[in-house]
Design a protein around this motif. Structure first.
Motif, PDB file in Angstrom:
ATOM      1  N   LYS A  19      -9.818  66.260 -77.118  1.00 40.69           N
ATOM      2  CA  LYS A  19     -10.381  65.031 -77.677  1.00 40.69           C
ATOM      3  C   LYS A  19     -11.473  64.572 -76.740  1.00 40.69           C
ATOM      4  O   LYS A  19     -11.301  64.647 -75.530  1.00 40.69           O
ATOM      5  CB  LYS A  19      -9.310  63.945 -77.774  1.00 40.69           C
ATOM      6  CG  LYS A  19      -8.265  64.230 -78.811  1.00 40.69           C
ATOM      7  CD  LYS A  19      -7.310  63.067 -78.923  1.00 40.69           C
ATOM      8  CE  LYS A  19      -6.330  63.334 -80.061  1.00 40.69           C
ATOM      9  NZ  LYS A  19      -5.554  62.179 -80.382  1.00 40.69           N
ATOM     10  N   PRO A  20     -12.564  64.095 -77.254  1.00 38.25           N
ATOM     11  CA  PRO A  20     -12.976  63.985 -78.646  1.00 38.25           C
ATOM     12  C   PRO A  20     -13.462  65.323 -79.189  1.00 38.25           C
ATOM     13  O   PRO A  20     -13.556  66.305 -78.456  1.00 38.25           O
ATOM     14  CB  PRO A  20     -14.120  62.972 -78.588  1.00 38.25           C
ATOM     15  CG  PRO A  20     -14.732  63.191 -77.241  1.00 38.25           C
ATOM     16  CD  PRO A  20     -13.577  63.548 -76.341  1.00 38.25           C
ATOM     17  N   PHE A  21     -13.794  65.333 -80.466  1.00 38.82           N
ATOM     18  CA  PHE A  21     -14.251  66.558 -81.130  1.00 38.82           C
ATOM     19  C   PHE A  21     -15.544  67.062 -80.495  1.00 38.82           C
ATOM     20  O   PHE A  21     -15.699  68.246 -80.255  1.00 38.82           O
ATOM     21  CB  PHE A  21     -14.454  66.294 -82.623  1.00 38.82           C
ATOM     22  CG  PHE A  21     -14.882  67.512 -83.395  1.00 38.82           C
ATOM     23  CD1 PHE A  21     -13.940  68.432 -83.823  1.00 38.82           C
ATOM     24  CD2 PHE A  21     -16.211  67.739 -83.689  1.00 38.82           C
ATOM     25  CE1 PHE A  21     -14.315  69.572 -84.529  1.00 38.82           C
ATOM     26  CE2 PHE A  21     -16.601  68.868 -84.397  1.00 38.82           C
ATOM     27  CZ  PHE A  21     -15.654  69.782 -84.816  1.00 38.82           C
ATOM     28  N   ASN A  22     -16.486  66.165 -80.230  1.00 39.50           N
ATOM     29  CA  ASN A  22     -17.771  66.519 -79.615  1.00 39.50           C
ATOM     30  C   ASN A  22     -17.877  65.888 -78.242  1.00 39.50           C
ATOM     31  O   ASN A  22     -17.320  64.833 -77.988  1.00 39.50           O
ATOM     32  CB  ASN A  22     -18.946  66.018 -80.463  1.00 39.50           C
ATOM     33  CG  ASN A  22     -19.101  66.797 -81.748  1.00 39.50           C
ATOM     34  OD1 ASN A  22     -19.049  68.014 -81.755  1.00 39.50           O
ATOM     35  ND2 ASN A  22     -19.282  66.088 -82.849  1.00 39.50           N
ATOM     36  N   GLY A  23     -18.615  66.528 -77.366  1.00 43.91           N
ATOM     37  CA  GLY A  23     -18.885  65.950 -76.057  1.00 43.91           C
ATOM     38  C   GLY A  23     -17.855  66.345 -75.007  1.00 43.91           C
ATOM     39  O   GLY A  23     -17.022  67.223 -75.207  1.00 43.91           O
ATOM     40  N   THR A  24     -17.935  65.648 -73.875  1.00 46.79           N
ATOM     41  CA  THR A  24     -17.046  65.905 -72.752  1.00 46.79           C
ATOM     42  C   THR A  24     -15.623  65.498 -73.096  1.00 46.79           C
ATOM     43  O   THR A  24     -15.400  64.378 -73.556  1.00 46.79           O
ATOM     44  CB  THR A  24     -17.527  65.106 -71.515  1.00 46.79           C
ATOM     45  OG1 THR A  24     -18.887  65.455 -71.254  1.00 46.79           O
ATOM     46  CG2 THR A  24     -16.680  65.422 -70.298  1.00 46.79           C
ATOM     47  N   PRO A  25     -14.654  66.387 -72.890  1.00 47.43           N
ATOM     48  CA  PRO A  25     -13.275  66.034 -73.233  1.00 47.43           C
ATOM     49  C   PRO A  25     -12.725  64.909 -72.357  1.00 47.43           C
ATOM     50  O   PRO A  25     -13.050  64.819 -71.171  1.00 47.43           O
ATOM     51  CB  PRO A  25     -12.487  67.317 -72.985  1.00 47.43           C
ATOM     52  CG  PRO A  25     -13.415  68.331 -72.476  1.00 47.43           C
ATOM     53  CD  PRO A  25     -14.770  67.741 -72.373  1.00 47.43           C
ATOM     54  N   THR A  26     -11.903  64.073 -72.963  1.00 46.61           N
ATOM     55  CA  THR A  26     -11.175  63.043 -72.219  1.00 46.61           C
ATOM     56  C   THR A  26      -9.711  63.412 -72.104  1.00 46.61           C
ATOM     57  O   THR A  26      -8.991  62.904 -71.244  1.00 46.61           O
ATOM     58  CB  THR A  26     -11.284  61.668 -72.920  1.00 46.61           C
ATOM     59  OG1 THR A  26     -10.744  61.772 -74.244  1.00 46.61           O
ATOM     60  CG2 THR A  26     -12.719  61.193 -72.969  1.00 46.61           C
ATOM     61  N   HIS A  27      -9.263  64.332 -72.973  1.00 40.78           N
ATOM     62  CA  HIS A  27      -7.849  64.721 -73.019  1.00 40.78           C
ATOM     63  C   HIS A  27      -7.755  66.138 -73.573  1.00 40.78           C
ATOM     64  O   HIS A  27      -8.384  66.439 -74.590  1.00 40.78           O
ATOM     65  CB  HIS A  27      -7.113  63.732 -73.942  1.00 40.78           C
ATOM     66  CG  HIS A  27      -5.679  64.031 -74.160  1.00 40.78           C
ATOM     67  ND1 HIS A  27      -4.718  63.836 -73.202  1.00 40.78           N
ATOM     68  CD2 HIS A  27      -5.029  64.515 -75.237  1.00 40.78           C
ATOM     69  CE1 HIS A  27      -3.528  64.182 -73.693  1.00 40.78           C
ATOM     70  NE2 HIS A  27      -3.700  64.596 -74.927  1.00 40.78           N
ATOM     71  N   THR A  28      -7.005  67.012 -72.899  1.00 36.18           N
ATOM     72  CA  THR A  28      -6.790  68.364 -73.410  1.00 36.18           C
ATOM     73  C   THR A  28      -5.320  68.757 -73.250  1.00 36.18           C
ATOM     74  O   THR A  28      -4.647  68.294 -72.330  1.00 36.18           O
ATOM     75  CB  THR A  28      -7.647  69.430 -72.683  1.00 36.18           C
ATOM     76  OG1 THR A  28      -7.284  69.467 -71.303  1.00 36.18           O
ATOM     77  CG2 THR A  28      -9.129  69.158 -72.832  1.00 36.18           C
ATOM     78  N   ILE A  29      -4.864  69.601 -74.157  1.00 34.46           N
ATOM     79  CA  ILE A  29      -3.542  70.216 -74.057  1.00 34.46           C
ATOM     80  C   ILE A  29      -3.746  71.698 -74.348  1.00 34.46           C
ATOM     81  O   ILE A  29      -4.353  72.059 -75.358  1.00 34.46           O
ATOM     82  CB  ILE A  29      -2.547  69.613 -75.058  1.00 34.46           C
ATOM     83  CG1 ILE A  29      -2.350  68.123 -74.782  1.00 34.46           C
ATOM     84  CG2 ILE A  29      -1.206  70.358 -74.991  1.00 34.46           C
ATOM     85  CD1 ILE A  29      -1.539  67.399 -75.842  1.00 34.46           C
ATOM     86  N   GLU A  30      -3.238  72.539 -73.458  1.00 36.49           N
ATOM     87  CA  GLU A  30      -3.373  73.985 -73.624  1.00 36.49           C
ATOM     88  C   GLU A  30      -1.991  74.625 -73.518  1.00 36.49           C
ATOM     89  O   GLU A  30      -1.242  74.338 -72.585  1.00 36.49           O
ATOM     90  CB  GLU A  30      -4.285  74.541 -72.542  1.00 36.49           C
ATOM     91  CG  GLU A  30      -4.533  76.023 -72.658  1.00 36.49           C
ATOM     92  CD  GLU A  30      -5.496  76.515 -71.585  1.00 36.49           C
ATOM     93  OE1 GLU A  30      -6.197  77.494 -71.870  1.00 36.49           O
ATOM     94  OE2 GLU A  30      -5.525  75.948 -70.482  1.00 36.49           O
ATOM     95  N   VAL A  31      -1.672  75.459 -74.494  1.00 39.65           N
ATOM     96  CA  VAL A  31      -0.406  76.199 -74.507  1.00 39.65           C
ATOM     97  C   VAL A  31      -0.757  77.680 -74.533  1.00 39.65           C
ATOM     98  O   VAL A  31      -1.511  78.125 -75.395  1.00 39.65           O
ATOM     99  CB  VAL A  31       0.457  75.841 -75.740  1.00 39.65           C
ATOM    100  CG1 VAL A  31       1.790  76.568 -75.681  1.00 39.65           C
ATOM    101  CG2 VAL A  31       0.664  74.337 -75.853  1.00 39.65           C
ATOM    102  N   ILE A  32      -0.219  78.430 -73.568  1.00 37.43           N
ATOM    103  CA  ILE A  32      -0.503  79.858 -73.457  1.00 37.43           C
ATOM    104  C   ILE A  32       0.817  80.603 -73.313  1.00 37.43           C
ATOM    105  O   ILE A  32       1.689  80.179 -72.549  1.00 37.43           O
ATOM    106  CB  ILE A  32      -1.392  80.174 -72.233  1.00 37.43           C
ATOM    107  CG1 ILE A  32      -2.733  79.461 -72.357  1.00 37.43           C
ATOM    108  CG2 ILE A  32      -1.594  81.671 -72.070  1.00 37.43           C
ATOM    109  CD1 ILE A  32      -3.610  79.604 -71.142  1.00 37.43           C
ATOM    110  N   GLY A  33       0.941  81.698 -74.054  1.00 40.63           N
ATOM    111  CA  GLY A  33       2.158  82.489 -73.917  1.00 40.63           C
ATOM    112  C   GLY A  33       2.208  83.632 -74.895  1.00 40.63           C
ATOM    113  O   GLY A  33       1.192  84.069 -75.422  1.00 40.63           O
TER     114      GLY A  33
END
Length: 144
Positions: A19-33
């Motif tokens: 978040k947000p859709f465009n621009g510099t992110p303010t919040h990210t969640i990444e799941v890898i596996g």
């Protein structure tokens, strides 16, 4: 035209919410596996372009299976390269060896801009599930 992203090695997946859709992110969640195994989750918050906080953790196998099944329903959903057609100001990327999908892809079918309410509701449910998973399992402070 879909974006050109190298798929992860066979059997692995990556889910990225930002978040947000465009621009510099303010919040990210990444799941890898890998399906049917425990996965790692990382939730980051940003202050401008600097990472303000980061938490990580492990996602149990049953939750991984449920998440990948849920996110795989996005296959074939409309996308647009410059606007969030789902109205949540959220970008979701899903990468497996078999499937690469993002609501930021260039989708010729989205030219008319019409989106079914069911698709918006399903996308919202998936976003809420990814966010809940991050809140629930990303508990350990990570070095920023």
């Amino acid at each position: 035209m879909p974006r050109m992203v190298a798929p992860p090695p066979s059997g692995e997946f990556q889910i990225m919410l930002s978040k947000p859709f465009n621009g510099t992110p303010t919040h990210t969640i990444e799941v890898i596996g890998e399906p049917n195994r425990e996965a790692s989750v990382r939730m980051s918050n940003y202050n401008g372009s600097n990472k303000a906080s980061e938490k990580s953790g492990s996602v149990p196998q049953d939750d991984v299976r449920e998440l990948t099944s849920l996110v795989s329903t996005l296959r074939g959903f409309p996308s647009h390269p410059s606007k969030d057609v789902y109205g949540l100001d959220t970008k979701v990327d899903f990468n497996t060896f078999e499937l690469q999908w993002s609501n930021e892809d260039d989708d010729a079918a989205m030219q008319d801009g019409v989106l079914a309410d069911e698709q918006k509701d399903e996308f919202k449910r998936i976003v809420e599930s990814i966010e809940a998973l991050g809140r629930r399992f990303a508990k350990q402070d990570a070095a920023v």
